[in-house]
Write an enzyme that holds these catalytic residues in place. Structure first.
Site, PDB file in Angstrom:
ATOM      1  N   GLY A  29      -9.983 -14.024  11.927  1.00 15.23           N
ATOM      2  CA  GLY A  29      -9.037 -13.687  10.853  1.00 15.23           C
ATOM      3  C   GLY A  29      -7.735 -14.442  11.017  1.00 15.23           C
ATOM      4  O   GLY A  29      -6.651 -13.881  10.885  1.00 15.23           O
ATOM      5  N   ALA A  30      -7.854 -15.757  11.281  1.00 11.26           N
ATOM      6  CA  ALA A  30      -6.662 -16.554  11.616  1.00 11.26           C
ATOM      7  C   ALA A  30      -6.067 -17.255  10.402  1.00 11.26           C
ATOM      8  O   ALA A  30      -5.139 -18.042  10.551  1.00 11.26           O
ATOM      9  CB  ALA A  30      -7.025 -17.579  12.690  1.00 11.26           C
ATOM     10  N   ASN A  31      -6.579 -16.969   9.204  1.00 14.03           N
ATOM     11  CA  ASN A  31      -6.068 -17.694   8.040  1.00 14.03           C
ATOM     12  C   ASN A  31      -4.833 -17.037   7.419  1.00 14.03           C
ATOM     13  O   ASN A  31      -4.255 -17.584   6.484  1.00 14.03           O
ATOM     14  CB  ASN A  31      -7.156 -17.836   6.961  1.00 14.03           C
ATOM     15  CG  ASN A  31      -7.685 -16.501   6.507  1.00 14.03           C
ATOM     16  OD1 ASN A  31      -8.538 -15.916   7.165  1.00 14.03           O
ATOM     17  ND2 ASN A  31      -7.164 -15.986   5.406  1.00 14.03           N
ATOM     18  N   THR A  32      -4.447 -15.883   7.947  1.00 11.13           N
ATOM     19  CA  THR A  32      -3.261 -15.217   7.372  1.00 11.13           C
ATOM     20  C   THR A  32      -2.706 -14.202   8.376  1.00 11.13           C
ATOM     21  O   THR A  32      -3.320 -13.946   9.415  1.00 11.13           O
ATOM     22  CB  THR A  32      -3.643 -14.521   6.035  1.00 11.13           C
ATOM     23  OG1 THR A  32      -2.467 -14.015   5.415  1.00 11.13           O
ATOM     24  CG2 THR A  32      -4.605 -13.361   6.250  1.00 11.13           C
ATOM     25  N   GLY A  33      -1.536 -13.655   8.050  1.00 12.03           N
ATOM     26  CA  GLY A  33      -0.971 -12.537   8.807  1.00 12.03           C
ATOM     27  C   GLY A  33      -0.792 -12.793  10.298  1.00 12.03           C
ATOM     28  O   GLY A  33      -0.404 -13.881  10.730  1.00 12.03           O
ATOM     29  N   ILE A  34      -1.106 -11.768  11.070  1.00 15.10           N
ATOM     30  CA  ILE A  34      -0.893 -11.791  12.522  1.00 15.10           C
ATOM     31  C   ILE A  34      -1.777 -12.852  13.181  1.00 15.10           C
ATOM     32  O   ILE A  34      -1.341 -13.564  14.099  1.00 15.10           O
ATOM     33  CB  ILE A  34      -1.192 -10.387  13.099  1.00 15.10           C
ATOM     34  CG1 ILE A  34      -0.216  -9.351  12.515  1.00 15.10           C
ATOM     35  CG2 ILE A  34      -1.109 -10.393  14.631  1.00 15.10           C
ATOM     36  CD1 ILE A  34      -0.622  -7.894  12.741  1.00 15.10           C
ATOM     37  N   GLY A  35      -3.009 -12.990  12.684  1.00 14.62           N
ATOM     38  CA  GLY A  35      -3.943 -13.958  13.270  1.00 14.62           C
ATOM     39  C   GLY A  35      -3.447 -15.383  13.138  1.00 14.62           C
ATOM     40  O   GLY A  35      -3.561 -16.193  14.067  1.00 14.62           O
ATOM     41  N   SER A 158      -4.647  -0.439  16.778  1.00  8.96           N
ATOM     42  CA  SER A 158      -3.486   0.068  16.036  1.00  8.96           C
ATOM     43  C   SER A 158      -3.077   1.436  16.551  1.00  8.96           C
ATOM     44  O   SER A 158      -3.897   2.195  17.082  1.00  8.96           O
ATOM     45  CB  SER A 158      -3.845   0.189  14.555  1.00  8.96           C
ATOM     46  OG  SER A 158      -2.834   0.907  13.867  1.00  8.96           O
ATOM     47  N   TYR A 183     -10.503   3.604   8.658  1.00 15.06           N
ATOM     48  CA  TYR A 183      -9.732   2.576   9.380  1.00 15.06           C
ATOM     49  C   TYR A 183      -9.309   3.101  10.757  1.00 15.06           C
ATOM     50  O   TYR A 183      -9.491   2.423  11.773  1.00 15.06           O
ATOM     51  CB  TYR A 183      -8.501   2.187   8.557  1.00 15.06           C
ATOM     52  CG  TYR A 183      -7.572   1.218   9.261  1.00 15.06           C
ATOM     53  CD1 TYR A 183      -7.911  -0.122   9.393  1.00 15.06           C
ATOM     54  CD2 TYR A 183      -6.366   1.643   9.815  1.00 15.06           C
ATOM     55  CE1 TYR A 183      -7.070  -1.014  10.048  1.00 15.06           C
ATOM     56  CE2 TYR A 183      -5.517   0.756  10.469  1.00 15.06           C
ATOM     57  CZ  TYR A 183      -5.878  -0.571  10.580  1.00 15.06           C
ATOM     58  OH  TYR A 183      -5.048  -1.455  11.241  1.00 15.06           O
TER      59      TYR A 183
HETATM   60  N1  LIG Z   1      -0.223  -5.201   9.536  1.00 14.02           N
HETATM   61  C1  LIG Z   1      -0.045  -4.101  10.260  1.00 14.02           C
HETATM   62  O1  LIG Z   1       0.935  -3.358  10.071  1.00 14.02           O
HETATM   63  C2  LIG Z   1      -1.001  -3.757  11.340  1.00 14.02           C
HETATM   64  C3  LIG Z   1      -2.124  -4.534  11.618  1.00 14.02           C
HETATM   65  N2  LIG Z   1      -2.991  -4.163  12.616  1.00 14.02           N
HETATM   66  C4  LIG Z   1      -4.186  -4.959  12.909  1.00 14.02           C
HETATM   67  O2  LIG Z   1      -3.841  -6.326  13.002  1.00 14.02           O
HETATM   68  C5  LIG Z   1      -4.980  -7.129  12.694  1.00 14.02           C
HETATM   69  C6  LIG Z   1      -4.569  -8.254  11.764  1.00 14.02           C
HETATM   70  O3  LIG Z   1      -4.169  -7.678  10.545  1.00 14.02           O
HETATM   71  P1  LIG Z   1      -3.069  -8.309   9.566  1.00 14.02           P
HETATM   72  O4  LIG Z   1      -2.728  -9.675   9.947  1.00 14.02           O
HETATM   73  O5  LIG Z   1      -2.012  -7.295   9.433  1.00 14.02           O
HETATM   74  O6  LIG Z   1      -3.931  -8.267   8.199  1.00 14.02           O
HETATM   75  P2  LIG Z   1      -4.331  -9.398   7.134  1.00 14.02           P
HETATM   76  O7  LIG Z   1      -5.044  -8.652   6.065  1.00 14.02           O
HETATM   77  O8  LIG Z   1      -3.146 -10.205   6.757  1.00 14.02           O
HETATM   78  O9  LIG Z   1      -5.338 -10.311   7.949  1.00 14.02           O
HETATM   79  C7  LIG Z   1      -6.625  -9.862   8.241  1.00 14.02           C
HETATM   80  C8  LIG Z   1      -7.524 -11.036   8.520  1.00 14.02           C
HETATM   81  O10 LIG Z   1      -8.849 -10.547   8.748  1.00 14.02           O
HETATM   82  C9  LIG Z   1      -9.730 -11.295   7.955  1.00 14.02           C
HETATM   83  N3  LIG Z   1     -10.959 -10.595   7.631  1.00 14.02           N
HETATM   84  C10 LIG Z   1     -11.134  -9.479   6.901  1.00 14.02           C
HETATM   85  N4  LIG Z   1     -12.427  -9.193   6.761  1.00 14.02           N
HETATM   86  C11 LIG Z   1     -13.107 -10.159   7.418  1.00 14.02           C
HETATM   87  C12 LIG Z   1     -14.485 -10.448   7.605  1.00 14.02           C
HETATM   88  N5  LIG Z   1     -15.452  -9.700   7.055  1.00 14.02           N
HETATM   89  N6  LIG Z   1     -14.825 -11.518   8.334  1.00 14.02           N
HETATM   90  C13 LIG Z   1     -13.880 -12.315   8.865  1.00 14.02           C
HETATM   91  N7  LIG Z   1     -12.574 -12.120   8.695  1.00 14.02           N
HETATM   92  C14 LIG Z   1     -12.195 -11.055   7.975  1.00 14.02           C
HETATM   93  C15 LIG Z   1      -8.948 -11.632   6.704  1.00 14.02           C
HETATM   94  O11 LIG Z   1      -9.553 -12.684   5.979  1.00 14.02           O
HETATM   95  P3  LIG Z   1      -9.251 -12.926   4.401  1.00 14.02           P
HETATM   96  O12 LIG Z   1      -7.907 -13.564   4.305  1.00 14.02           O
HETATM   97  O13 LIG Z   1     -10.367 -13.813   3.963  1.00 14.02           O
HETATM   98  O14 LIG Z   1      -9.288 -11.572   3.748  1.00 14.02           O
HETATM   99  C16 LIG Z   1      -7.633 -12.019   7.346  1.00 14.02           C
HETATM  100  O15 LIG Z   1      -7.702 -13.313   7.843  1.00 14.02           O
HETATM  101  C17 LIG Z   1      -6.018  -6.181  12.100  1.00 14.02           C
HETATM  102  O16 LIG Z   1      -7.012  -5.912  13.059  1.00 14.02           O
HETATM  103  C18 LIG Z   1      -5.227  -4.918  11.791  1.00 14.02           C
HETATM  104  O17 LIG Z   1      -6.040  -3.763  11.870  1.00 14.02           O
HETATM  105  C19 LIG Z   1      -2.763  -3.052  13.377  1.00 14.02           C
HETATM  106  C20 LIG Z   1      -1.672  -2.266  13.161  1.00 14.02           C
HETATM  107  C21 LIG Z   1      -0.710  -2.526  12.107  1.00 14.02           C
HETATM  108  C1  LIG Z   2       7.674   6.332   8.825  1.00 16.32           C
HETATM  109  C2  LIG Z   2       8.363   4.996   8.697  1.00 16.32           C
HETATM  110  C3  LIG Z   2       7.689   3.879   8.268  1.00 16.32           C
HETATM  111  C4  LIG Z   2       6.245   3.954   7.949  1.00 16.32           C
HETATM  112  C5  LIG Z   2       5.263   3.502   8.728  1.00 16.32           C
HETATM  113  C6  LIG Z   2       3.881   3.459   8.338  1.00 16.32           C
HETATM  114  C7  LIG Z   2       3.421   4.148   7.122  1.00 16.32           C
HETATM  115  C8  LIG Z   2       3.052   2.728   9.124  1.00 16.32           C
HETATM  116  C9  LIG Z   2       1.681   2.454   8.852  1.00 16.32           C
HETATM  117  C10 LIG Z   2       1.051   1.602   9.682  1.00 16.32           C
HETATM  118  C11 LIG Z   2      -0.258   1.134   9.485  1.00 16.32           C
HETATM  119  C12 LIG Z   2      -0.920   1.220   8.172  1.00 16.32           C
HETATM  120  C13 LIG Z   2      -0.880   0.583  10.543  1.00 16.32           C
HETATM  121  C14 LIG Z   2      -2.123  -0.057  10.518  1.00 16.32           C
HETATM  122  O1  LIG Z   2      -2.777  -0.223  11.518  1.00 16.32           O
HETATM  123  C15 LIG Z   2       8.409   2.546   8.091  1.00 16.32           C
HETATM  124  C16 LIG Z   2       7.986   1.959   6.765  1.00 16.32           C
HETATM  125  C17 LIG Z   2       8.049   1.568   9.214  1.00 16.32           C
HETATM  126  C18 LIG Z   2       9.927   2.705   8.069  1.00 16.32           C
HETATM  127  C19 LIG Z   2      10.424   3.600   9.158  1.00 16.32           C
HETATM  128  C20 LIG Z   2       9.821   4.987   9.052  1.00 16.32           C
END
Ligand SMILES: NC(=O)C1=CN([C@@H]2O[C@H](COP(=O)(O)OP(=O)(O)OC[C@H]3O[C@@H](n4cnc5c(N)ncnc54)[C@H](OP(=O)(O)O)[C@@H]3O)[C@@H](O)[C@H]2O)C=CC1
Ligand SMILES: CC1=C(/C=C/C(C)=C/C=C/C(C)=C/C=O)C(C)(C)CCC1
Length: 300
Positions: A29-35, A158, A183
């Site tokens: 999942g390295a094409n966006t976000g944390i990855g 998470s 989730y």
């Molecule tokens: N963001 C947050 O606040 C938090 C994130 N996390 C964890 O961090 C990790 C990264 O998430 P984040 O960067 O936020 O999310 P994003 O949605 O931005 O990135 C997720 C990545 O996973 C890929 N993915 C989803 N489904 C598949 C699949 N079937 N096969 C291969 N790749 C797939 C997506 O691909 P595509 O772009 O094609 O959809 C994308 O590259 C996750 O495991 C998430 O649970 C944990 C806690 C909080």
């Molecule tokens: C209470 C609170 C918040 C809400 C946090 C939430 C709702 C987090 C959800 C996290 C998820 C979905 C994690 C995925 O793994 C903010 C917005 C940080 C602002 C400060 C107070």
């Protein structure tokens, strides 16, 4: 006050200056976000980085961007759809054929709050992608990781795991289903997998860690309008993907944490897990059930 809270919510920086030339890493999942940010940092340190993505077009665009910003041309894209065990097996087969070593595996990809759906193999989507997909991928790459030791597996979990339970009688959500809870269950499974893997890898040169990246701006909230609103409202308090990548990077590169294999980290420090996550009986049972579902031997 706002600034103090902002700092508290975004703290945790990987300060290691370890260089990775000659090392090989995979980030799912390295094409966006944390990855994407995790892969960029590993590339900046000189590693050859495989972006394991389900969408090759998005992956290629990001690979070019990372190559341009880091000056590292060894950033490669390979197809991996974690919602299909055939794709996972094809990815692993291709990787094992082309690479001699694997030093860092970052199981980062994830889905959250999907409408009820199943993977190609009939697994509930969160359990299938977030847990079983990475479980199978790690299994297929483990010999290579062992041969390449010291090597590491980082599982991105998470804080949401605290609300998770492993309902062994309803693993695929057929009796009851909530996208949010599914989730949380899958993120609990990530931690249980990490702990059981660490236990089984004792004495080898492969170590493993689970991570909470913080609350991070990304596409993860794509299925939730409520969270999209909340993220906009609290923009100031939410980490950037680059900040969100810090704990994964810390666990992947920091020297001297081998003795902490199996532990959970948040903000680049050890973090508490729920009592369920610390339960060895549940971890062993989840391991056996996962092997059963995937047709794997139980003693890998
Ligand atoms: N963001 C947050 O606040 C938090 C994130 N996390 C964890 O961090 C990790 C990264 O998430 P984040 O960067 O936020 O999310 P994003 O949605 O931005 O990135 C997720 C990545 O996973 C890929 N993915 C989803 N489904 C598949 C699949 N079937 N096969 C291969 N790749 C797939 C997506 O691909 P595509 O772009 O094609 O959809 C994308 O590259 C996750 O495991 C998430 O649970 C944990 C806690 C909080
Ligand atoms: C209470 C609170 C918040 C809400 C946090 C939430 C709702 C987090 C959800 C996290 C998820 C979905 C994690 C995925 O793994 C903010 C917005 C940080 C602002 C400060 C107070």
């Amino acid at each position: 006050m706002g600034l103090v809270l902002r700092k508290m919510l975004s703290c945790g920086v990987c300060t290691s200056n370890v260089q990775l030339s000659g090392k090989v890493a995979i980030v799912t999942g390295a094409n966006t976000g944390i990855g994407k940010e995790t892969a960029k940092d590993l590339a900046r340190r000189g590693a050859r980085v495989y972006l394991a993505c389900r969408d090759m077009q998005k992956g290629e665009l990001v690979a070019s961007e990372i190559q341009a910003t880091t000056g590292n041309s060894q950033v490669l894209v390979r197809k991996l759809d974690l919602a299909d065990t055939k794709s996972i097996r094809a990815f692993a087969e291709g990787f094992l054929a082309e690479e001699k070593y694997l030093h860092i595996l970052i199981n980062n990809a994830g889905v959250m709050m999907c409408p009820y759906s199943k993977t190609a193999d009939g697994f509930e989507m969160h359990f299938g992608v977030n847990h079983l997909g990475h479980f199978l991928l790690t299994h297929l790459l483990l010999e290579k990781l062992k041969e390449s030791g010291p090597s590491r597996v980082v599982n991105v979990s998470s804080l949401a795991h605290h609300l998770g339970r492993i309902h062994f009688h309803n693993l695929h959500g057929e009796k009851f289903y909530s996208g949010g809870l599914a989730y949380c269950h899958s993120k609990l499974a990530n931690i249980l997998f990490t702990k059981e893997l660490a236990r089984r890898l004792k004495g080898s040169r492969v170590t493993t860690y689970s991570v909470h990246p913080g609350t991070v701006h990304s596409e993860l909230i794509r299925h939730s309008t409520a969270l999209k609103w909340l993220w906009q409202l609290f923009f100031f308090f939410i980490k950037t993907p680059q900040q969100g990548a810090q704990t994964s990077l810390y666990c992947a590169v920091t020297e001297g944490i081998e003795g902490l294999s199996g532990s959970h980290f948040s903000d680049c420090q050890l973090a508490w897990v729920s009592s369920q996550a610390g339960n060895e009986t549940i971890a062993r049972r989840l391991w056996d059930v996962s092997c059963d579902l995937l047709g794997l031997p139980m003693d890998w």
